[in-house]
Write an enzyme that holds these catalytic residues in place. Structure first.
Site, PDB file in Angstrom:
ATOM      1  N   GLY A 109       0.835  -1.193   0.000  1.00 35.66           N
ATOM      2  CA  GLY A 109       0.000   0.000   0.000  1.00 35.66           C
ATOM      3  C   GLY A 109       0.863   1.233   0.000  1.00 35.66           C
ATOM      4  O   GLY A 109       2.053   1.158   0.285  1.00 35.66           O
TER       5      GLY A 109
ATOM      6  N   GLY B 109       4.336   7.899   2.327  1.00 38.59           N
ATOM      7  CA  GLY B 109       5.231   6.775   2.185  1.00 38.59           C
ATOM      8  C   GLY B 109       4.473   5.554   1.727  1.00 38.59           C
ATOM      9  O   GLY B 109       3.279   5.602   1.447  1.00 38.59           O
TER      10      GLY B 109
ATOM     11  N   ASP C 127      -7.653  11.408  10.169  1.00 42.48           N
ATOM     12  CA  ASP C 127      -7.600  10.884   8.802  1.00 42.48           C
ATOM     13  C   ASP C 127      -8.251   9.506   8.765  1.00 42.48           C
ATOM     14  O   ASP C 127      -7.689   8.540   8.266  1.00 42.48           O
ATOM     15  CB  ASP C 127      -6.138  10.808   8.350  1.00 42.48           C
ATOM     16  CG  ASP C 127      -6.031  10.610   6.838  1.00 42.48           C
ATOM     17  OD1 ASP C 127      -7.026  10.870   6.132  1.00 42.48           O
ATOM     18  OD2 ASP C 127      -4.945  10.198   6.372  1.00 42.48           O
TER      19      ASP C 127
END
Ligand SMILES: *[C@@H]1O[C@H](CO)[C@@H](O)[C@H](O)[C@H]1NC(C)=O
Ligand SMILES: *[C@@H]1O[C@H](CO)[C@@H](O)[C@H](O)[C@H]1NC(C)=O
Ligand SMILES: *[C@@H]1O[C@H](CO)[C@@H](O)[C@H](O)[C@H]1NC(C)=O
Ligand SMILES: *[C@@H]1O[C@H](CO)[C@@H](O)[C@H](O)[C@H]1NC(C)=O
Ligand SMILES: *[C@@H]1O[C@H](CO)[C@@H](O)[C@H](O)[C@H]1NC(C)=O
Ligand SMILES: *[C@@H]1O[C@H](CO)[C@@H](O)[C@H](O)[C@H]1NC(C)=O
Ligand SMILES: *[C@@H]1O[C@H](CO)[C@@H](O)[C@H](O)[C@H]1NC(C)=O
Ligand SMILES: *[C@@H]1O[C@H](CO)[C@@H](O)[C@H](O)[C@H]1NC(C)=O
Ligand SMILES: *[C@@H]1O[C@H](CO)[C@@H](O)[C@H](O)[C@H]1NC(C)=O
Ligand SMILES: *[C@@H]1O[C@H](CO)[C@@H](O)[C@H](O)[C@H]1NC(C)=O
Length: 880
Positions: A681, A686, A810
């Protein structure tokens, strides 16, 4: 009337006499009174000229006290006249008032170590009682006043370390009581006047560090009481008058750094029997070292370097028990025969020997092992640039072929060992690593072979290491790269060293010059080299280095000379090299570099760079005559046709795509250790890889490698560490470890290691990608509800049960990870904030540049699950 007249005459006479006496007496008392008033006024004038005083010394010079009690003022007891002025080291600034000449009873003036400027007033010539004048260490200019020669009582004149100019007044020859004349470190010109011979009481004279010239007057030989003669660092020329060698009282004879000729008389040891210091270095002396010198039993310093002295060194120099310094470097001594160094053994008797310098002569033969028996006071041993060779009997069995006596390791205080430019063969004795005080080790230009002993890494004070031009093999021990002390230079060039340049090179933070050219070094140039922030000269040419030029080279802000030529470097030339302001020489020739040659900075100057022998380069300035680059090679090209406003939007989109693609490529290239097959992912800062830890039982982990090039990535890392530091919950992703260091290319590397979640992110279940079609997975309602409960309990914990509430900021399906039994774990705290809890304000530990998404109460749009969860906890929804 006559007698009357007589009587009256007699009376008148006696009256006259009486009144004359009266007058006289009155005159005397007035004189004294006027005298001390004169002194007071003169002192006030003196004070008046001192424009600044640091410690308030002269504040006491006021009417509240009689002037004889002012600080630094001494008066005679009987006449109350000022006899001494002692104001040394009070930070006084200003000029010396001419009124000082009114202090006619002065015998002693000491103004040393202040900041007096201006000139010495001629009026000092009125101080006919003056014996002692010390103005050392001020900023006094002008000439030495001629009238000073009228102070015939002068014993001591010390005017050293000022800015005096002009000539030494010949009139000073009249000061026949003068004992000390110190004029060192001024800017005097002219010659020493012949009248110096009339200074019949003179014992000490120094005029070192001036601009004096001419020949030394023969009259110096008349100074029968002279003990101290120091005239070095001037421009004196001609022969040293032989009469000077006849002054048997001399203890210190220093004439170094002039243009003097002649030779030391053979009987010097007999005519100057009290010598302690004989310094004639850096002149044009010829002849030999007189054997009689060994009779001068008090000699401490024999300093004859940089002359044309030839012949042998007396074998019995060891008789000079007090010898501290023997410097005969850069002469014509020795005959390149095996006897040349036989005197060395006798020097082991000199238990105070601190410095032995035989550098740059013609000494041949072998280095006696007795060298290890030298005084343990020895700090400097210079034997460079001779013809020293040969195998020496060893007392150490393990190094039978070593020609550098391993005994040297015993000289614990050695700071300089200069053996360069000889014919030494064999190995470098590891015992040199015992020399922990050493700051320069020069073994260059010999025939040394074998490995560089890693024990040299123990010399933690080493500032200069020179091993170039030998036959050294093996790898560069990383210990040799580990001293941050190595501040001047490291030169390993022109050997046969192989292996790679150790990562540890980055520890040479203070190094100025690094030369590893012309070896067989291979592998990539470690990026850590960018940490050598003091580098000015870097030469790696003529090796087998490969890979790309580390971008970190662009952080060597002070670099002036950079040579990577003659290697196998590939890839592009980093543009940032053009931003190195001091770079004057850049040689990248004969590599396999490709792509565009930059045009900024050093690349603008064709004579400063060389890129020849790289067949795939293009562009650059015209003088390089390279083919133009194909336009599609330009990564950041902005084609003009695209300037049309309507399609700006698509350009933005396109370049964003290109950039992320580029970033991915770059990143893949850079981070080879994580193969893209393990990529599971990628997020804003990053990508996450699957990995395994092998500590006993293998354990799967997810490693999030931050792309630090992205702005905010570091902050995100910090935020995540901070958020996860103190929290633990079954529905939070567990952080196992983190790393923050420098990777093999010298780039900063930060990664977080998490528990591996076998079932991936919730996102991949809700929105499966095409590639995953064959493993299509769906969640049933119960599973979805369980996940919602998991997430909400995680949030509940974060918001209500942490010491400092944590707000995720988030929350979205891709940050919710499912383990092997589909239990949900909230992850990715890269945007998390700590909430003070008491008020509504957010601890400002992060700034908003982190990302627009990171706002309180944020949840991905359309994410029903999140809304559901947030509804349970609507307290925080109301923020934002
Ligand atoms: C100056 O001399 C007079 C007479 O000897 C004396 O009375 C006076 O105290 C002196 N003044 C100072 C400042 O020493
Ligand atoms: C010092 O002496 C000179 C000459 O006698 C005179 O002109 C001057 O005024 C005196 N200075 C002081 C401060 O009395
Ligand atoms: C005058 O000198 C005295 C002591 O010498 C000192 O205490 C006093 O402060 C000085 N006065 C001024 C105005 O500096
Ligand atoms: C000179 O004076 C300064 C300050 O007064 C002091 O620190 C320094 O040691 C002095 N130097 C000498 C040589 O006396
Ligand atoms: C210097 O000495 C000369 C005599 O050699 C004399 O005439 C002159 O006045 C003196 N100058 C000063 C300023 O004292
Ligand atoms: C004069 O001053 C210098 C510098 O401080 C000092 O070394 C020297 O001993 C002084 N001379 C005398 C005679 O006190
Ligand atoms: C000394 O004097 C020479 C010329 O006389 C001048 O060029 C030089 O700059 C001076 N040096 C110093 C340190 O004042
Ligand atoms: C040295 O002194 C003598 C006598 O005192 C004198 O005749 C001679 O001129 C002086 N020499 C110099 C160079 O001043
Ligand atoms: C040195 O002194 C000796 C005797 O004291 C004398 O014979 C010789 O001539 C002198 N040499 C010189 C160069 O003055
Ligand atoms: C000088 O030393 C040597 C031995 O080194 C000795 O034979 C000689 O007598 C000495 N000369 C004098 C004058 O002391």
């Amino acid at each position: 009337m006559e007698p009357q007249n007589n009587i009256s005459n007699a009376f008148c006479s006696s009256l006259l006499l009486f009144s004359m006496n009266l007058l006289f007496l009155q005159h005397v008392s007035t004189a004294t009174h006027l005298g001390n008033e004169t002194d007071r006024l003169a002192l006030l004038e003196f004070k008046h000229q001192v424009v600044n005083y640091r410690d308030g010394t002269l504040n006491s010079w006021n009417d509240s006290l009689p002037h004889c009690q002012w600080q630094g003022v001494t008066c005679s007891y009987r006449h109350q006249r000022v006899t001494a002025l002692n104001l040394r080291g009070h930070g006084l600034v200003g000029s010396i008032s001419p009124h000082i000449g009114n202090l006619t009873f002065l015998r002693f003036i000491d103004l040393r170590n202040n900041s007096f400027n201006g000139e010495i007033p001629q009026e000092v010539g009125r101080l006919f009682r003056l014996r002692h004048l010390n103005l050392t260490n001020n900023a006094i200019g002008g000439a030495i006043p001629v009238n000073l020669s009228r102070c015939s009582e002068l014993r001591i004149i010390e005017l050293a370390t000022n800015n005096l100019v002009g000539k030494i007044p010949p009139e000073m020859g009249s000061l026949n009581k003068l004992v000390t004349l110190f004029l060192r470190a001024n800017n005097l010109t002219g010659s020493i006047p012949h009248s110096v011979g009339n200074l019949s009481s003179l014992e000490q004279i120094t005029v070192t560090f001036n601009n004096l010239e001419g020949s030394l007057p023969i009259q110096l030989g008349q100074l029968k009481r002279l003990t101290y003669l120091s005239i070095g660092v001037n421009h004196f020329s001609g022969m040293v008058p032989q009469t000077l060698y006849n002054i048997s009282t001399i203890t210190s004879f220093s004439v170094g750094e002039n243009l003097l000729k002649g030779s030391l008389p053979a009987n010097i040891g007999l005519t100057l029997p009290r010598l302690q210091v004989l310094g004639i270095g850096a002149n044009q002396f010829s002849g030999t070292i007189p054997y009689s010198i060994t009779n001068v039993s008090e000699l401490q310093v024999l300093d004859l370097p940089e002359n044309n002295v030839k012949g042998p060194v007396p074998n019995n120099l060891g008789d000079l028990k007090n010898l501290r310094i023997l410097n005969v470097g850069i002469n014509l001594l020795g005959t390149n025969t095996s006897q040349d160094l036989s005197f060395i053994t006798s020097l082991t008797n000199c238990s105070n020997l601190q410095r032995l310098d035989l550098d740059g002569n013609n000494f041949g033969g072998e280095l006696p092992n007795s060298i290890g028996n030298f005084s343990h006071q020895l700090t400097e041993l210079g034997l460079g640039r001779n013809q020293i060779s040969g195998i020496i009997p060893q007392d150490s069995k393990d190094l039978p072929t070593c020609t550098i006596p391993s005994n040297l390791g015993k000289l614990q205080r050695l700071q300089q060992l200069l053996l360069y430019g000889n014919r030494l063969s064999g190995q470098i004795p590891p015992s040199l690593g015992n020399l922990s005080q050493m700051y320069s080790l020069f073994l260059a230009i010999n025939r040394l072979e074998g490995n560089i002993p890693s024990s040299i890494g123990n010399c933690q004070n080493l500032q200069m290491l020179e091993l170039s031009q030998n036959r050294l093999t093996g790898i560069i021990p990383k210990d040799v790269m580990s001293f941050s002390s190595l501040s001047k230079h490291l030169n390993l060039s022109q050997n046969s060293l192989n292996g790679s340049l150790p990562q540890e090179v980055g520890k040479l933070r203070n190094i100025n010059t690094l030369d590893i050219s012309n070896n067989k070094l291979s592998g990539e140039i470690p990026g850590t080299i960018g940490d050598c922030s003091s580098l000015e000269y870097l030469n790696m040419q003529g090796n087998l280095f490969e890979g790309t030029i580390p971008l970190t080279l662009a952080s060597l802000k002070g670099i002036q000379h950079l040579d990577l030529s003659g290697n196998n470097m590939s890839g592009e030339i980093p543009k940032d090299l053009g931003s190195l302001r001091f770079l004057q020489y850049l040689n990248l020739s004969f590599n396999e570099l490709e792509g565009e040659v930059p045009t900024k900075g050093v690349f603008k100057n064709a004579s400063a760079i060389s890129v020849v022998g790289n067949t795939k380069l293009c562009g650059g300035i015209l003088e390089l005559n390279l083919p133009p680059c194909p336009t599609n090679v330009k990564k950041h090209g902005r084609p003009k046709a695209f300037k049309i406003g309507i399609i700006v939007g698509s350009v933005v989109l396109f370049s964003m795509l290109m950039m992320s693609f580029g970033a991915l490529c770059f990143w893949r290239k850079e981070r080879t250790r994580f193969s893209s097959g393990n990529l599971i992912g990628s997020g804003s800062f990053g990508s996450v890889y699957k990995g395994s830890l092998q500590q006993g039982k293998e354990r799967l982990v997810a490693v999030k490698v931050l792309e630090l090039e992205k702005s905010g990535a570091s902050k995100s890392f910090a935020a995540e560490c901070r958020a996860l530091r103190n929290i633990r919950h079954r529905n939070l992703v567990k952080i196992l470890s983190y790393c923050s260091s420098i990777d093999s290319k010298g780039n900063e590397f930060k990664a977080l290691v998490y528990e591996f979640m076998e079932n991936g992110s919730l996102d991949s279940w809700l929105h499966p990608e095409i590639v995953e079609v064959n493993t299509l997975r769906t969640l049933n309602l119960l599973q979805r509800l369980n996940i919602a409960i998991d997430v909400s309990s995680a949030l509940h914990y974060l918001h209500n049960h942490c010491e400092t509430p944590v707000i995720h900021c988030d929350l979205k399906p891709s940050n919710i990870l499912l383990d092997n039994d589909l239990t949900a774990h909230v992850g990715d705290f890269g945007l998390a904030r700590l909430h003070s809890g008491k008020t509504n304000d957010i601890l400002q530990q992060q700034n908003s540049s982190i990302g627009v998404k990171g706002s309180i109460g944020y949840a991905a749009p359309g994410m029903i699950l999140s809304y559901f969860v947030l509804d349970l906890d609507h307290r925080y929804v109301s923020f934002s």
